[in-house]
Enzyme design. Structure first.
Site, mmCIF file in Angstrom:
data_model
loop_
_atom_site.group_PDB
_atom_site.id
_atom_site.type_symbol
_atom_site.label_atom_id
_atom_site.label_comp_id
_atom_site.label_asym_id
_atom_site.label_seq_id
_atom_site.Cartn_x
_atom_site.Cartn_y
_atom_site.Cartn_z
ATOM 1 N N PRO A 83 0.950 -5.933 5.035
ATOM 2 C CA PRO A 83 1.304 -4.977 6.273
ATOM 3 C C PRO A 83 3.086 -4.396 6.018
ATOM 4 C CG PRO A 83 0.296 -6.400 7.398
ATOM 5 C CD PRO A 83 0.340 -6.949 6.021
ATOM 6 N N SER A 111 0.258 -1.905 8.972
ATOM 7 C CA SER A 111 1.099 -2.379 9.923
ATOM 8 C C SER A 111 1.141 -1.366 11.153
ATOM 9 C CB SER A 111 2.891 -2.216 9.550
ATOM 10 O OG SER A 111 3.672 -2.400 10.427
ATOM 11 N N GLN A 131 -2.723 -4.776 11.455
ATOM 12 C CA GLN A 131 -1.537 -5.731 11.700
ATOM 13 C C GLN A 131 -0.886 -5.505 13.170
ATOM 14 O OE1 GLN A 131 1.934 -4.952 11.868
ATOM 15 N NE2 GLN A 131 2.642 -6.850 12.332
ATOM 16 N N TYR A 133 1.767 -6.347 16.213
ATOM 17 C CA TYR A 133 3.182 -6.818 16.705
ATOM 18 C C TYR A 133 2.843 -6.854 18.167
ATOM 19 C CZ TYR A 133 5.909 -6.376 12.425
ATOM 20 O OH TYR A 133 6.118 -6.517 11.318
ATOM 21 N N THR A 159 1.343 -10.610 13.765
ATOM 22 C CA THR A 159 2.830 -11.194 13.331
ATOM 23 C C THR A 159 3.428 -11.851 14.279
ATOM 24 O OG1 THR A 159 2.350 -9.580 11.474
ATOM 25 C CG2 THR A 159 4.576 -10.417 11.915
ATOM 26 N N LYS A 256 0.023 -14.588 11.402
ATOM 27 C CA LYS A 256 1.169 -14.453 10.352
ATOM 28 C C LYS A 256 2.482 -15.045 10.791
ATOM 29 C CE LYS A 256 2.743 -11.295 6.585
ATOM 30 N NZ LYS A 256 4.132 -11.191 7.166
ATOM 31 N N SER A 278 4.609 -17.804 6.281
ATOM 32 C CA SER A 278 5.675 -16.970 6.137
ATOM 33 C C SER A 278 6.980 -16.712 7.025
ATOM 34 C CB SER A 278 4.987 -15.380 6.455
ATOM 35 O OG SER A 278 5.823 -14.284 6.571
ATOM 36 N N HIS A 280 8.893 -13.776 6.951
ATOM 37 C CA HIS A 280 8.742 -12.204 6.996
ATOM 38 C C HIS A 280 9.859 -11.714 5.996
ATOM 39 C CE1 HIS A 280 7.820 -9.340 10.210
ATOM 40 N NE2 HIS A 280 8.518 -8.353 9.557
ATOM 41 N N GLY A 312 5.994 -13.918 0.494
ATOM 42 C CA GLY A 312 7.388 -13.986 0.606
ATOM 43 C C GLY A 312 7.770 -14.651 -0.817
ATOM 44 N N GLY A 313 8.599 -13.671 -1.459
ATOM 45 C CA GLY A 313 8.889 -14.081 -2.920
ATOM 46 C C GLY A 313 8.188 -13.637 -4.079
ATOM 47 N N ARG A 315 6.908 -12.076 -7.040
ATOM 48 C CA ARG A 315 7.169 -11.218 -7.986
ATOM 49 C C ARG A 315 6.257 -10.950 -9.287
ATOM 50 N NH1 ARG A 315 9.199 -10.341 -3.933
ATOM 51 N NH2 ARG A 315 11.386 -9.855 -3.399
ATOM 52 N N GLY A 334 4.326 -7.496 -0.148
ATOM 53 C CA GLY A 334 4.844 -6.165 0.462
ATOM 54 C C GLY A 334 5.700 -5.377 -0.278
ATOM 55 N N ARG A 335 6.983 -6.285 -0.909
ATOM 56 C CA ARG A 335 8.104 -5.402 -1.490
ATOM 57 C C ARG A 335 7.574 -4.870 -2.964
ATOM 58 N NH1 ARG A 335 11.392 -9.089 1.160
ATOM 59 N NH2 ARG A 335 13.246 -8.384 2.311
#
Length: 402
Positions: A83, A111, A131, A133, A159, A256, A278, A280, A312-313, A315, A334-335
């Site tokens: 998300p 999200s 997701q 919040y 999350t 999460k 995670s 975040h 997280g991380g 690539r 995500g990214r």
């Protein structure tokens, strides 16, 4: 056709094109971490510290097995779209991302702060999770959950890894309350700096900066900024709230933001069917170690009782393989899809996902494995002191996920 570039060859190339095509402030929001960015950096560094042990002349089939099941959904490879909001990246937004994920045979988490309604995303990809919040009252949350259920959500992601620390040593991009004539004038230099980005939104539709998935009958649809303010003013949830939400939802349920083994056990006690280790993406408390360093202890604590994912991380495909070898069932990214969306719209997202799939396959070949299910810590070179000692001062060894 607004995107005519050559096909993407790597996630790094997607990031370079995103930086070139997006206004500086928008790109900054995609790479941002809290304060100094220590956690953001360590998420990536941790994968670089893990080595792989190759095997040769293995008797491998023409196709390696990468499919798995997460939260009741069969996915073709162990990568799920995490998300994240895409308001200023591309007018195709989360619907374009959902279509790309569907083409890749995987699921998407949407999200609460997404720019497009959940029902539109679910129509583009039935393997969609909502997701959540913790925003507003229990009545507000119950209404949103029921809406997601009626719209076809296959699972709920709660999350919890967020402390509202939005300070960044390199500055924070501003978010306007709504799009008005004065707003357009204010952001005109941004559009002029990246005319291609501005043209895509002029042709595809300027976002109204609202959060349609946080609407309620009593309050209507809030702007992004109104929703964020309400979020910061909502009392933080407790484990009693988590248990209440799990019982309310009744279906597949992920917590999460898990990092500490005891929190993982509490999530299981509350009825979670999945957890994601995670921090975040480095946008929570700065100074938290990488998610990968926490993964083995969490797997050791609860891995046989619940599906353990991490984010997280990530690539490249070999990063996914390292996470699976340390006990994760799948990862969320995500990214990387945000960069793909900026670089090439829906097709850019699809290409990034296929790059990750190819990287997983190449790593399996190099390790001599027929399937992701054969991965284990025996495939890795893990330096001493890599994992976090969080149980009685002793780090438990990661074990193979059953």
């Amino acid at each position: 056709m607004l995107f005519t570039s050559a096909p993407l060859e790597s996630v790094a190339e997607a990031q370079r094109r995103a930086k070139k095509r997006l206004p500086t402030a928008v790109y900054a929001s995609l790479i941002a971490g809290t304060e100094k960015g220590l956690t953001l950096h360590d998420n990536i560094q941790a994968f670089d510290e893990i080595g792989l042990i190759p095997r040769i002349a293995a008797d491998l089939p023409p196709q390696r097995e990468m499919s798995t099941t997460v939260m009741g959904q069969e996915i073709s490879f162990p990568v799920i779209v995490s998300p994240a909001g895409a308001q200023a990246v591309d007018p195709g937004g989360e619907v374009a991302v959902a279509r790309a994920a569907a083409a890749a045979g995987t699921a998407i988490g949407l999200s609460s702060f997404a720019s497009m309604p959940f029902e539109d995303v679910a129509a583009a990809n039935p393997k969609a999770f909502f997701q959540l919040y913790w925003v507003g009252t229990r009545d507000d949350i119950a209404e949103r959950v029921e809406h997601a259920r009626q719209a076809g959500a296959k699972g709920l992601i709660l999350t919890l890894d967020w402390s509202f620390a939005s300070r960044r040593d390199w500055g924070s991009p501003t978010i306007p309350e709504r799009v008005t004539l004065s707003t357009l004038v204010e952001f005109l230099p941004m559009g002029l700096s990246r005319p291609g980005w501005a043209l895509r939104f002029l042709l595809g539709g300027i976002p109204d900066l609202k959060a349609p998935n946080l609407r309620t009958r009593a309050k209507g649809t809030p702007t992004f900024k109104q929703a964020y303010v309400e979020w910061t003013q909502t009392p933080l949830p407790t484990w009693d709230d988590v248990r209440w939400l799990r019982e309310l939802w009744g279906g597949e349920f992920m917590v999460k933001g898990v990092f500490y083994p005891d929190d993982a056990r509490r999530a299981v006690d509350c009825g979670a069917t999945a957890i994601s280790v995670s921090n975040h993406g480095g946008n929570n408390l700065d100074g938290i170690p990488a998610s990968l360093r926490a993964l083995p202890a969490v797997v050791e604590a609860v891995g046989d009782q619940v599906e353990v994912l991490m984010d997280g991380g990530i690539r490249r495909g070999s990063d996914v393989v390292k996470a699976l070898a340390m006990g994760a069932k799948a990862v969320l990214v995500g990214r990387v899809w945000l960069w793909g969306l900026a670089a090439g719209g829906e097709e850019g997202v699809r290409q990034v996902l296929e790059i990750l799939r190819s990287g997983i396959d190449e790593a399996l070949i190099g390790l001599g494995h027929k399937s992701i299910r054969e991965l284990s810590p025996n495939d890795l070179v893990i330096p001493e002191g890599f994992t976090i000692p969080m149980t009685d001062g002793k780090v438990p060894a990661a074990r193979k996920k059953k």
